[in-house]
Design a protein around this motif. Structure first.
Motif, PDB file in Angstrom:
ATOM      1  N   ARG A 111      10.098   4.867  -1.843  1.00 33.53           N
ATOM      2  CA  ARG A 111       9.856   4.087  -3.498  1.00 33.53           C
ATOM      3  C   ARG A 111      10.084   5.022  -4.257  1.00 33.53           C
ATOM      4  NH1 ARG A 111       9.369  -0.992  -5.324  1.00 33.53           N
ATOM      5  NH2 ARG A 111       8.310  -1.421  -7.011  1.00 33.53           N
ATOM      6  N   ASP A 112      10.990   4.440  -5.311  1.00 31.46           N
ATOM      7  CA  ASP A 112      11.533   5.639  -6.473  1.00 31.46           C
ATOM      8  C   ASP A 112      11.578   4.592  -7.766  1.00 31.46           C
ATOM      9  OD1 ASP A 112      12.857   7.215  -8.093  1.00 31.46           O
ATOM     10  OD2 ASP A 112      14.214   7.855  -6.732  1.00 31.46           O
ATOM     11  N   MET A 130       4.474  12.678   0.602  1.00 26.82           N
ATOM     12  CA  MET A 130       4.114  13.302  -0.645  1.00 26.82           C
ATOM     13  C   MET A 130       4.227  11.798  -1.738  1.00 26.82           C
ATOM     14  SD  MET A 130       6.095  17.067  -0.479  1.00 26.82           S
ATOM     15  CE  MET A 130       7.202  16.396   0.560  1.00 26.82           C
ATOM     16  N   VAL A 131       3.615  12.384  -2.911  1.00 22.58           N
ATOM     17  CA  VAL A 131       4.080  11.151  -4.060  1.00 22.58           C
ATOM     18  C   VAL A 131       4.170  12.061  -5.115  1.00 22.58           C
ATOM     19  CG1 VAL A 131       2.276   9.509  -3.155  1.00 22.58           C
ATOM     20  CG2 VAL A 131       1.764  11.121  -4.941  1.00 22.58           C
ATOM     21  N   MET A 138       0.877  -1.209   0.186  1.00 20.50           N
ATOM     22  CA  MET A 138       0.029   0.001   0.088  1.00 20.50           C
ATOM     23  C   MET A 138       0.894   1.390   0.144  1.00 20.50           C
ATOM     24  SD  MET A 138      -3.359  -0.792  -0.304  1.00 20.50           S
ATOM     25  CE  MET A 138      -3.841   0.730   0.249  1.00 20.50           C
ATOM     26  N   LEU A 139       1.839   1.356   0.849  1.00 18.96           N
ATOM     27  CA  LEU A 139       2.816   2.443   0.924  1.00 18.96           C
ATOM     28  C   LEU A 139       3.487   2.491  -0.436  1.00 18.96           C
ATOM     29  CD1 LEU A 139       3.944   4.579   2.427  1.00 18.96           C
ATOM     30  CD2 LEU A 139       5.876   2.956   3.090  1.00 18.96           C
ATOM     31  N   ASP A 140       4.009   1.431  -1.002  1.00 15.39           N
ATOM     32  CA  ASP A 140       4.472   1.845  -2.263  1.00 15.39           C
ATOM     33  C   ASP A 140       3.953   2.237  -3.487  1.00 15.39           C
ATOM     34  OD1 ASP A 140       6.913   0.771  -1.273  1.00 15.39           O
ATOM     35  OD2 ASP A 140       6.867  -1.425  -2.193  1.00 15.39           O
ATOM     36  N   ALA A 141       2.372   2.044  -3.370  1.00 14.37           N
ATOM     37  CA  ALA A 141       1.594   2.558  -4.048  1.00 14.37           C
ATOM     38  C   ALA A 141       1.208   3.817  -4.072  1.00 14.37           C
ATOM     39  CB  ALA A 141       0.197   1.764  -4.358  1.00 14.37           C
ATOM     40  N   ALA A 174       5.403   7.555  -9.307  1.00 19.66           N
ATOM     41  CA  ALA A 174       6.928   7.354  -9.726  1.00 19.66           C
ATOM     42  C   ALA A 174       7.525   7.374  -8.300  1.00 19.66           C
ATOM     43  CB  ALA A 174       7.163   8.520 -10.582  1.00 19.66           C
ATOM     44  N   VAL A 175       7.305   8.175  -7.545  1.00 19.33           N
ATOM     45  CA  VAL A 175       8.004   8.300  -6.126  1.00 19.33           C
ATOM     46  C   VAL A 175       7.061   8.509  -5.155  1.00 19.33           C
ATOM     47  CG1 VAL A 175       9.660   9.991  -4.883  1.00 19.33           C
ATOM     48  CG2 VAL A 175      10.096   9.635  -7.443  1.00 19.33           C
TER      49      VAL A 175
END
Length: 425
Positions: free
Chosen positions: A422-423, A394-395, A118-121, A412-413
């Motif tokens: 996540r990058d 932030m994303v 979930m966090l990576d998304a 993306a980030v």
């Protein structure tokens, strides 16, 4: 003696660590509070919280020499996303009676991966809408302690429901004696369950006001808690400082939940114009998971869903999407929730495009998962916007999500508390 005292002070006096400073730059930023796009933003994060927001060319605050700089050229910056309806300990690949293949603690263990997914998304905050064994509380504690990587979790513990209802265990015959973890009948029994959830770490109370799609031997449109029972839960939860979310598909159950004073209504599949009016006038938020139906109908049989569940999804899926369109047109307050766990975790960003397809503007869809969700959580001071004082969550997406909302399906980030987690650039 003087040297000895200095040595003692060095050992026992708490050390003062230097503040960690991160500076983030991007091509654009979606300001969800004003509803506009800011060009060439600069965001300064100090010890995990945003301390300054401006644009390139402004005079920056004094930065330490060791400040970290994150350059997101070509990208649009948005607040970390919030999913208001998640089941971390569920796994969509094991449905129906397939769930009985595993030991009880399997679901908590595999939930660690779900939290990271979930966090990576891009979902830096999630609201858990029910979990067995208080596993969502355990996950929140483990994330807060830095033992596992995951989003900020608002746990509900067990969902409260009536005997034989959607939140009970109706899968096994009487000889097993299996019941749901928080089943109660009547106001007093439900009040006790509210207190019990809070006792063990719940930060929100979920009730099942109607039947559901994924349970056995319940009908989504059937009301299962009376308005009196709902009001008792709400009064006790609010007295304890907790908000209440009501699972409700059917028209009468939705109205009863709103009249009973709940803060959010989940699913809302069969809401009518009167329900929309009531929700709007009472300031109740609506959470409608209009993305998952395509996956369920395509993959449900493969993963073990019962024919009964698939039949109910066929009945409810399009009705819910039509209700979503009417609710948007009717001015209802909307928040983003996907029911992740009923379908695979990490796919929730795909719902933004469906929300736009069914009547929202791209900005409204983004606000539903940021500033609106933060307000519904009563956490507008720390999540939901890129603003001074809030967490540095932030994303970033490569492009303009207001022109191409589908970009949010694959951010993306991901930055949580000023740290890139996540990058994908």
């Amino acid at each position: 003696m003087r040297r000895f005292l200095i040595l003692v002070l060095m050992l026992v006096w708490p050390s003062v660590a230097a503040a960690q400073t991160v500076v983030v730059r991007a091509d654009r930023m979606v300001d969800v509070l004003s509803g506009r796009v800011v060009d060439a933003p600069v965001v300064v994060i100090t010890d995990g919280r945003i301390s300054w927001v401006g644009v390139q060319g402004d005079t920056l605050p004094t930065l330490p020499d060791d400040a970290e700089h994150i350059d997101l050229a070509g990208h649009t910056l948005l607040p970390g996303l919030i999913d208001m309806h998640v089941h971390l300990d569920a796994n969509a690949n094991y449905a129906g009676y397939r769930q009985l293949e595993f030991t009880d603690q399997f679901w908590t263990v595999q939930a660690v991966t779900n939290a990271r997914t979930m966090l990576d998304a891009g979902f830096t905050t999630i609201r858990s809408m029910g979990a067995s064994g208080y596993s969502d509380v355990a996950l929140r504690q483990a994330v807060d302690e830095g033992l596992i990587v995951g989003p900020r979790i608002v746990p509900a513990g067990y969902a409260l429901g009536a005997t034989g209802g959607h939140c009970d265990n109706n899968m096994l015959p009487p000889s097993y004696g299996a019941t749901g973890g928080a089943v109660g009948d009547g106001p007093q029994a439900l009040i006790r369950l509210v207190r019990e959830q809070r006792r063990y770490g719940a930060e929100v109370i979920k009730i099942c006001a109607t039947g559901g799609v994924m349970s056995r031997n319940t009908q989504p449109g059937q009301q299962q808690l009376s308005e009196e029972e709902i009001r008792a839960v709400v009064d006790e939860a609010h007295r304890l400082g907790l908000r209440v979310a009501a699972h409700a598909h059917g028209t009468e159950g939705i109205r009863a939940a709103i009249a009973g004073g709940v803060d959010t209504v989940e699913h809302v599949s069969m809401i009518d114009d009167e329900g929309i009016r009531m929700a709007r006038e009472n300031g109740v938020w609506l959470t409608m998971d209009i993305f998952l139906t395509d996956w369920l109908l395509a993959e449900g049989e493969r993963v073990g869903l019962l024919p009964e569940n698939l039949d109910k999804e066929r009945m409810v899926g399009q009705a819910q999407r039509d209700s979503f369109r009417r609710a948007v047109r009717g001015g209802a307050r909307m928040i983003f929730g996907t029911d992740a766990g009923v379908y695979p975790h990490g796919m929730g960003g795909g719902q933004f495009a469906v929300m736009v397809q069914y009547g929202m503007t791209p900005m409204q869809a983004i606000q539903s998962a940021t500033s609106n969700a933060a307000e519904a959580l009563d956490r507008s001071d720390d999540v939901g916007a890129i603003a001074v004082g809030r967490y540095g969550d932030m994303v970033a997406v490569a492009g303009d999500p207001l022109a191409e909302i589908g970009l949010l399906a694959n951010v993306a980030v991901v930055i949580k508390g000023g740290e890139i987690v996540r990058d994908r650039r």
